[in-house]
Design a protein around this motif. Structure first.
Motif, mmCIF file in Angstrom:
data_model
loop_
_atom_site.group_PDB
_atom_site.id
_atom_site.type_symbol
_atom_site.label_atom_id
_atom_site.label_comp_id
_atom_site.label_asym_id
_atom_site.label_seq_id
_atom_site.Cartn_x
_atom_site.Cartn_y
_atom_site.Cartn_z
ATOM 1 N N MET A 149 0.847 -1.202 0.000
ATOM 2 C CA MET A 149 0.000 0.000 0.000
ATOM 3 C C MET A 149 0.876 1.244 0.000
ATOM 4 S SD MET A 149 -2.847 -1.088 2.855
ATOM 5 C CE MET A 149 -1.627 -1.673 4.031
ATOM 6 N N ARG A 150 0.322 2.332 -0.504
ATOM 7 C CA ARG A 150 1.042 3.603 -0.464
ATOM 8 C C ARG A 150 1.132 4.123 0.969
ATOM 9 N NH1 ARG A 150 -1.564 6.892 -5.677
ATOM 10 N NH2 ARG A 150 -1.626 5.084 -7.085
ATOM 11 N N ALA A 151 0.028 4.001 1.712
ATOM 12 C CA ALA A 151 0.000 4.475 3.095
ATOM 13 C C ALA A 151 -1.174 3.824 3.816
ATOM 14 C CB ALA A 151 -0.147 6.001 3.140
ATOM 15 N N CYS A 152 -1.009 3.613 5.120
ATOM 16 C CA CYS A 152 -2.083 3.041 5.934
ATOM 17 C C CYS A 152 -2.088 3.736 7.290
ATOM 18 C CB CYS A 152 -1.873 1.532 6.115
ATOM 19 S SG CYS A 152 -3.218 0.679 6.988
ATOM 20 N N GLU A 153 -3.272 4.112 7.757
ATOM 21 C CA GLU A 153 -3.417 4.789 9.044
ATOM 22 C C GLU A 153 -4.558 4.150 9.836
ATOM 23 O OE1 GLU A 153 -1.465 6.985 10.267
ATOM 24 O OE2 GLU A 153 -0.432 7.952 8.585
ATOM 25 N N THR A 154 -4.537 4.369 11.137
ATOM 26 C CA THR A 154 -5.588 3.865 12.020
ATOM 27 C C THR A 154 -6.649 4.936 12.225
ATOM 28 O OG1 THR A 154 -4.033 2.443 13.204
ATOM 29 C CG2 THR A 154 -6.099 2.964 14.323
ATOM 30 N N LEU A 155 -7.916 4.555 12.060
ATOM 31 C CA LEU A 155 -9.029 5.454 12.368
ATOM 32 C C LEU A 155 -10.057 4.663 13.163
ATOM 33 C CD1 LEU A 155 -10.291 8.294 11.934
ATOM 34 C CD2 LEU A 155 -11.556 7.288 10.019
ATOM 35 N N TYR A 156 -10.087 4.892 14.475
ATOM 36 C CA TYR A 156 -11.080 4.232 15.309
ATOM 37 C C TYR A 156 -12.473 4.777 14.987
ATOM 38 C CZ TYR A 156 -7.384 2.387 18.346
ATOM 39 O OH TYR A 156 -6.289 1.720 18.842
ATOM 40 N N ASN A 157 -13.470 3.918 15.037
ATOM 41 C CA ASN A 157 -14.845 4.397 14.941
ATOM 42 C C ASN A 157 -15.141 5.324 16.113
ATOM 43 O OD1 ASN A 157 -15.571 3.070 12.592
ATOM 44 N ND2 ASN A 157 -16.346 1.264 13.656
ATOM 45 N N GLY A 158 -16.041 6.245 15.892
ATOM 46 C CA GLY A 158 -16.420 7.184 16.947
ATOM 47 C C GLY A 158 -17.928 7.253 17.105
ATOM 48 N N ILE A 159 -18.357 7.693 18.264
ATOM 49 C CA ILE A 159 -19.778 7.784 18.595
ATOM 50 C C ILE A 159 -20.112 9.207 19.037
ATOM 51 C CG2 ILE A 159 -21.469 7.106 20.369
ATOM 52 C CD1 ILE A 159 -21.241 5.001 18.330
ATOM 53 N N ASP A 160 -21.267 9.698 18.612
ATOM 54 C CA ASP A 160 -21.779 10.968 19.127
ATOM 55 C C ASP A 160 -22.339 10.686 20.523
ATOM 56 O OD1 ASP A 160 -23.005 13.330 19.742
ATOM 57 O OD2 ASP A 160 -24.216 13.447 17.928
ATOM 58 N N THR A 161 -21.520 10.916 21.520
ATOM 59 C CA THR A 161 -21.882 10.509 22.885
ATOM 60 C C THR A 161 -23.136 11.216 23.390
ATOM 61 O OG1 THR A 161 -20.302 12.143 23.745
ATOM 62 C CG2 THR A 161 -19.525 9.885 23.492
ATOM 63 N N ALA A 162 -23.414 12.407 22.895
ATOM 64 C CA ALA A 162 -24.596 13.141 23.351
ATOM 65 C C ALA A 162 -25.886 12.382 23.033
ATOM 66 C CB ALA A 162 -24.636 14.530 22.726
ATOM 67 N N ARG A 163 -25.892 11.624 21.929
ATOM 68 C CA ARG A 163 -27.090 10.868 21.542
ATOM 69 C C ARG A 163 -27.468 9.811 22.579
ATOM 70 N NH1 ARG A 163 -25.737 9.118 15.292
ATOM 71 N NH2 ARG A 163 -25.713 11.197 14.348
#
Length: 352
Positions: A149-163
């Protein structure tokens, strides 16, 4: 900058990927800098319906995609990869940039089961992407070891905690109540959970478990009836919106004993609602759930799962501690705001 997300329909496909797409499109953080739209490449339904929709969708895509600068392609295993590869080839032929976001919990199992020709297609899919996003650090390391791959990064899922604030409740008052959210079936550990409940109710007949989701709903209901557990297990089918919040409010613990996972939205939703977590030590889950906020078991360990249910139902003080820790952890590390701030950094990085 105009960005187009490609993935399952927000309104006509169930699952965490659709929620991620919706949250990104509606994001205030991202909306200040980017103009983000969504293009539905898939809907739930029978095979002929899905196939016809996919063909017509791609034709529609070819009439409108050139006005976008960057594409965010949401991808899972099986047909999703091959559909999205067709989109990505068109994007790259036009000299455009693309981010490929891997969601599928069984992606590597799927890849290993492909023949040589299809593996080459998947390999090329990763090679064409300007950036690949993995749902966890462990997934990032695994993908980097398997694909060029050219590049790989980590992106954790996120939650709108206010909901989920209205779903917070006193865990001790609901300590006998458990909730499972997601697609019902073998992979999510649904049948193992039913067998664990069968063991656990011998010691605590007051246990109540709600199995909420789509998938093998009728098969699950049949097993519950066969085991005579209708008084302990309810199977309402798919729930969303206010009904999901109500079910979360009436439970103290969220259970997801999956055999394969990435970072499931259901666990993040449970944490945001202040629930203890019982899950399997697979995928990115151990990066999020530890002794301080839940109980991890080996996938398929029915005895350990039954013990975890009994432990949570019998220890209100531990439930309260886990509840507080999960809400704190979500605000600090897994909020949708933090996810979108990271995603904005990645969008800029790709377009430099």
């Amino acid at each position: 900058m105009k960005i187009l997300q490609i993935g399952p329909s927000e309104s006509r496909a169930h699952g965490g990927m659709s929620q991620v797409i919706r949250d990104i499109r509606e994001s205030e953080v991202l909306g200040r800098e980017f103009e983000i739209s969504s293009f539905p490449s898939y809907i739930d339904g029978s095979l002929p319906v899905r196939l016809l929709y996919s063909i017509c969708g791609y034709i529609r895509f070819l009439t409108c995609f050139r006005k976008y600068s960057l594409f965010h392609i949401h991808t899972a295993a099986r047909g999703s990869t091959f559909r999205k590869n067709i989109y990505l080839r068109a994007i790259k032929r036009a000299g455009k940039k693309a981010v490929v976001h891997i969601h599928g919990a069984e992606y590597l199992v799927f890849y290993d089961g492909l023949d040589d020709r299809r593996q080459r297609i998947a390999d090329n899919f990763f090679q064409q992407a300007d950036l690949v996003l993995a749902m966890s650090g462990s997934w990032k390391r695994e993908l980097e070891s398997r694909f060029s791959m050219r590049a790989c990064e980590t992106l954790y899922n996120g939650i709108d905690t206010a909901r989920y604030r209205e779903a917070v409740s006193d865990p001790e008052a609901h300590r006998n109540s458990f909730l499972m959210l997601g697609r019902l079936g073998v992979r999510k550990g649904t049948y193992a959970l039913i067998l664990a409940v069968e063991l656990a109710v011998r010691q605590n007949p007051s246990l109540s478990v709600c199995l909420a989701g789509d998938g093998e709903v009728e098969e699950v209901r049949a097993l519950v009836a066969e085991k005579g557990l209708e008084q302990n297990i309810s199977v309402p089918g798919w729930i969303d919106g206010g009904e999901k919040l109500r079910r979360l409010r009436d439970a103290a613990t969220l259970v997801l004993p999956s055999y394969h996972e990435g970072l499931p939205m259901a666990i993040l939703e449970g944490m945001a609602a202040g629930k203890a977590i019982i899950s399997a030590d697979v995928g990115a889950i151990p990066e999020v759930v530890g002794e301080e906020n839940g109980i991890l078991i080996k996938p398929g360990d029915i005895s350990a799962l039954a013990d975890a249910l009994l432990r949570c139902s019998g220890d209100g003080a531990t439930l309260r501690r886990m509840s507080e820790k999960n809400r704190e952890k979500m605000e600090q590390s897994f909020s949708v705001r933090r996810m979108h701030e990271r995603l904005a950094e990645f969008y800029r990085q790709v377009m430099e």
